[in-house]
Design a protein around this motif. Structure first.
Motif, PDB file in Angstrom:
ATOM      1  N   GLY A 220       0.813  -1.207   0.000  1.00 28.36           N
ATOM      2  CA  GLY A 220       0.000   0.000   0.000  1.00 28.36           C
ATOM      3  C   GLY A 220       0.846   1.256   0.000  1.00 28.36           C
ATOM      4  O   GLY A 220       2.067   1.217  -0.202  1.00 28.36           O
ATOM      5  N   THR A 221       0.206   2.368   0.259  1.00 30.62           N
ATOM      6  CA  THR A 221       0.883   3.662   0.192  1.00 30.62           C
ATOM      7  C   THR A 221       1.485   4.096   1.520  1.00 30.62           C
ATOM      8  O   THR A 221       2.262   5.052   1.568  1.00 30.62           O
ATOM      9  CB  THR A 221      -0.108   4.746  -0.278  1.00 30.62           C
ATOM     10  OG1 THR A 221      -1.232   4.786   0.627  1.00 30.62           O
ATOM     11  CG2 THR A 221      -0.615   4.432  -1.683  1.00 30.62           C
ATOM     12  N   ALA A 222       1.152   3.410   2.590  1.00 32.27           N
ATOM     13  CA  ALA A 222       1.655   3.809   3.908  1.00 32.27           C
ATOM     14  C   ALA A 222       3.118   3.422   4.059  1.00 32.27           C
ATOM     15  O   ALA A 222       3.595   2.454   3.469  1.00 32.27           O
ATOM     16  CB  ALA A 222       0.826   3.169   5.011  1.00 32.27           C
ATOM     17  N   ALA A 223       3.845   4.194   4.868  1.00 28.63           N
ATOM     18  CA  ALA A 223       5.232   3.880   5.193  1.00 28.63           C
ATOM     19  C   ALA A 223       5.355   3.338   6.612  1.00 28.63           C
ATOM     20  O   ALA A 223       6.258   2.553   6.911  1.00 28.63           O
ATOM     21  CB  ALA A 223       6.113   5.120   5.033  1.00 28.63           C
ATOM     22  N   THR A 224       4.452   3.757   7.487  1.00 27.00           N
ATOM     23  CA  THR A 224       4.472   3.303   8.878  1.00 27.00           C
ATOM     24  C   THR A 224       3.134   2.665   9.220  1.00 27.00           C
ATOM     25  O   THR A 224       2.123   2.893   8.554  1.00 27.00           O
ATOM     26  CB  THR A 224       4.745   4.465   9.839  1.00 27.00           C
ATOM     27  OG1 THR A 224       3.736   5.483   9.654  1.00 27.00           O
ATOM     28  CG2 THR A 224       6.116   5.081   9.574  1.00 27.00           C
ATOM     29  N   LEU A 225       3.149   1.846  10.282  1.00 26.13           N
ATOM     30  CA  LEU A 225       1.951   1.133  10.702  1.00 26.13           C
ATOM     31  C   LEU A 225       1.337   1.807  11.921  1.00 26.13           C
ATOM     32  O   LEU A 225       2.020   2.028  12.921  1.00 26.13           O
ATOM     33  CB  LEU A 225       2.295  -0.322  11.048  1.00 26.13           C
ATOM     34  CG  LEU A 225       2.902  -1.168   9.928  1.00 26.13           C
ATOM     35  CD1 LEU A 225       3.207  -2.577  10.433  1.00 26.13           C
ATOM     36  CD2 LEU A 225       1.970  -1.225   8.719  1.00 26.13           C
ATOM     37  N   HIS A 226       0.063   2.122  11.836  1.00 24.46           N
ATOM     38  CA  HIS A 226      -0.675   2.691  12.958  1.00 24.46           C
ATOM     39  C   HIS A 226      -1.982   1.912  13.119  1.00 24.46           C
ATOM     40  O   HIS A 226      -2.870   2.039  12.289  1.00 24.46           O
ATOM     41  CB  HIS A 226      -0.983   4.172  12.717  1.00 24.46           C
ATOM     42  CG  HIS A 226       0.221   5.029  12.553  1.00 24.46           C
ATOM     43  ND1 HIS A 226       1.057   5.360  13.585  1.00 24.46           N
ATOM     44  CD2 HIS A 226       0.746   5.627  11.446  1.00 24.46           C
ATOM     45  CE1 HIS A 226       2.020   6.129  13.157  1.00 24.46           C
ATOM     46  NE2 HIS A 226       1.856   6.293  11.854  1.00 24.46           N
ATOM     47  N   PRO A 227      -2.107   1.102  14.170  1.00 26.38           N
ATOM     48  CA  PRO A 227      -1.137   0.856  15.246  1.00 26.38           C
ATOM     49  C   PRO A 227      -0.036  -0.091  14.782  1.00 26.38           C
ATOM     50  O   PRO A 227      -0.188  -0.756  13.757  1.00 26.38           O
ATOM     51  CB  PRO A 227      -1.994   0.204  16.335  1.00 26.38           C
ATOM     52  CG  PRO A 227      -3.050  -0.514  15.554  1.00 26.38           C
ATOM     53  CD  PRO A 227      -3.361   0.360  14.373  1.00 26.38           C
ATOM     54  N   PRO A 228       1.065  -0.178  15.529  1.00 26.14           N
ATOM     55  CA  PRO A 228       2.133  -1.100  15.153  1.00 26.14           C
ATOM     56  C   PRO A 228       1.682  -2.546  15.261  1.00 26.14           C
ATOM     57  O   PRO A 228       0.752  -2.878  15.995  1.00 26.14           O
ATOM     58  CB  PRO A 228       3.246  -0.773  16.155  1.00 26.14           C
ATOM     59  CG  PRO A 228       2.546  -0.170  17.327  1.00 26.14           C
ATOM     60  CD  PRO A 228       1.384   0.578  16.762  1.00 26.14           C
ATOM     61  N   LEU A 229       2.379  -3.417  14.527  1.00 24.86           N
ATOM     62  CA  LEU A 229       2.098  -4.846  14.567  1.00 24.86           C
ATOM     63  C   LEU A 229       3.198  -5.484  15.418  1.00 24.86           C
ATOM     64  O   LEU A 229       4.265  -5.799  14.928  1.00 24.86           O
ATOM     65  CB  LEU A 229       2.082  -5.421  13.149  1.00 24.86           C
ATOM     66  CG  LEU A 229       1.271  -6.682  12.892  1.00 24.86           C
ATOM     67  CD1 LEU A 229       1.063  -6.881  11.399  1.00 24.86           C
ATOM     68  CD2 LEU A 229       1.913  -7.906  13.501  1.00 24.86           C
ATOM     69  N   LEU A 230       2.927  -5.633  16.694  1.00 27.79           N
ATOM     70  CA  LEU A 230       3.959  -6.050  17.648  1.00 27.79           C
ATOM     71  C   LEU A 230       4.174  -7.555  17.627  1.00 27.79           C
ATOM     72  O   LEU A 230       3.222  -8.322  17.508  1.00 27.79           O
ATOM     73  CB  LEU A 230       3.580  -5.596  19.055  1.00 27.79           C
ATOM     74  CG  LEU A 230       3.389  -4.085  19.241  1.00 27.79           C
ATOM     75  CD1 LEU A 230       2.993  -3.782  20.671  1.00 27.79           C
ATOM     76  CD2 LEU A 230       4.660  -3.329  18.872  1.00 27.79           C
ATOM     77  N   ARG A 231       5.426  -7.958  17.767  1.00 25.22           N
ATOM     78  CA  ARG A 231       5.737  -9.388  17.828  1.00 25.22           C
ATOM     79  C   ARG A 231       5.285  -9.959  19.175  1.00 25.22           C
ATOM     80  O   ARG A 231       5.261  -9.258  20.182  1.00 25.22           O
ATOM     81  CB  ARG A 231       7.233  -9.618  17.618  1.00 25.22           C
ATOM     82  CG  ARG A 231       8.117  -9.228  18.769  1.00 25.22           C
ATOM     83  CD  ARG A 231       9.594  -9.346  18.400  1.00 25.22           C
ATOM     84  NE  ARG A 231      10.074  -8.139  17.764  1.00 25.22           N
ATOM     85  CZ  ARG A 231      11.313  -7.984  17.280  1.00 25.22           C
ATOM     86  NH1 ARG A 231      12.166  -8.982  17.354  1.00 25.22           N
ATOM     87  NH2 ARG A 231      11.682  -6.859  16.728  1.00 25.22           N
TER      88      ARG A 231
END
Length: 239
Positions: A220-231
């Motif tokens: 997609g067009t996003a560069a960052t994840l909101h919210p993050p996808l935490l391990r």
């Protein structure tokens, strides 16, 4: 610049080193070269070399990657600066400061030696040990950087082909993090994150078995994840 004496300071060299990752057969692999010259002749190392006076560190990194491994036309290469390594004594020849890069490839093209590298090969990350210079440390730092960035950026798609299934994207996370993720939960989080992936209209791919073809997506067009996808933590819960 009158009165400035450039010879008043001890000279040193600048090099680049590359930790190049890909996923092959469900395992994380790194590109290594066998050194053909001293120091450490015959030892495995990360690709790299000296920065020329007329080029930037990134230009040198791309040039050395081609010269030492034969990867001159690498489509989809993601290259980013990792950090600078400047400890005295890290190179027995002279004082050398290295600018290290992490690179990701969605596929693993064939590699061969060149320049001062006797040969090049893709090696499972867990088998890449006792490398020349301080390359064990650089490689470990690069692995940690990539793993951390998967949590809060869209970097995982750099490991994928232009069109991929959510199962293939999940495999990237599981391979780099070394853990197993819950499939429905992963799918829900990915599709709920704005701009992470985009569906390819009408496209699907058989992924084995007798089930229906899996839908295809692209980055997609996003560069960052909101919210993050935490391990997950060791207890299996998100961090």
């Amino acid at each position: 610049m009158d009165g400035y004496d450039k010879h008043a300071f001890e000279p040193f060299a600048v090099t680049v080193d590359l930790a190049v990752f890909t996923i092959r057969g469900g395992a994380l692999h790194v590109l290594l070269v066998e050194r053909g010259q001293e120091p450490y002749a015959g030892r495995w190392a990360l690709p790299g070399g000296f920065v020329r006076p007329d080029e930037s560190a990134e230009s040198a990194a791309r040039r050395e990657l081609g010269e030492e491994t034969g990867l001159t036309d690498v489509s989809g290469l993601h290259l980013e600066q990792l950090r600078t390594y400047s400890e005295p004594g890290r190179d027995p020849r002279m004082r050398v400061v290295s600018v290290a890069f992490a690179a990701l490839l969605p596929h693993a093209p064939g590699a061969h030696g060149g320049s001062d590298a006797a040969q090049a090969r893709w090696t499972p990350y867990d088998s890449a040990r006792k490398l020349a210079f301080d390359h064990d440390r650089i490689l470990a730092d690069a692995r940690e950087r990539v793993g951390a960035k998967l949590e809060y950026t869209c970097l995982a798609t750099a490991f994928c082909p232009p069109e991929f299934t959510l199962g293939e994207l999940q495999q990237v996370y599981e391979t780099v993090w070394g853990t197993v993720l819950d499939r429905p939960n992963f799918r829900r989080k990915v599709l709920a994150t704005p701009g992470f992936v985009e569906a390819v209209p009408g496209a699907a791919r058989l992924t084995g078995g007798r089930g229906k073809p899996a839908a295809l997506y692209r980055a997609g067009t996003a560069a960052t994840l909101h919210p993050p996808l935490l391990r997950p933590t060791s207890e299996g819960r998100p961090a």
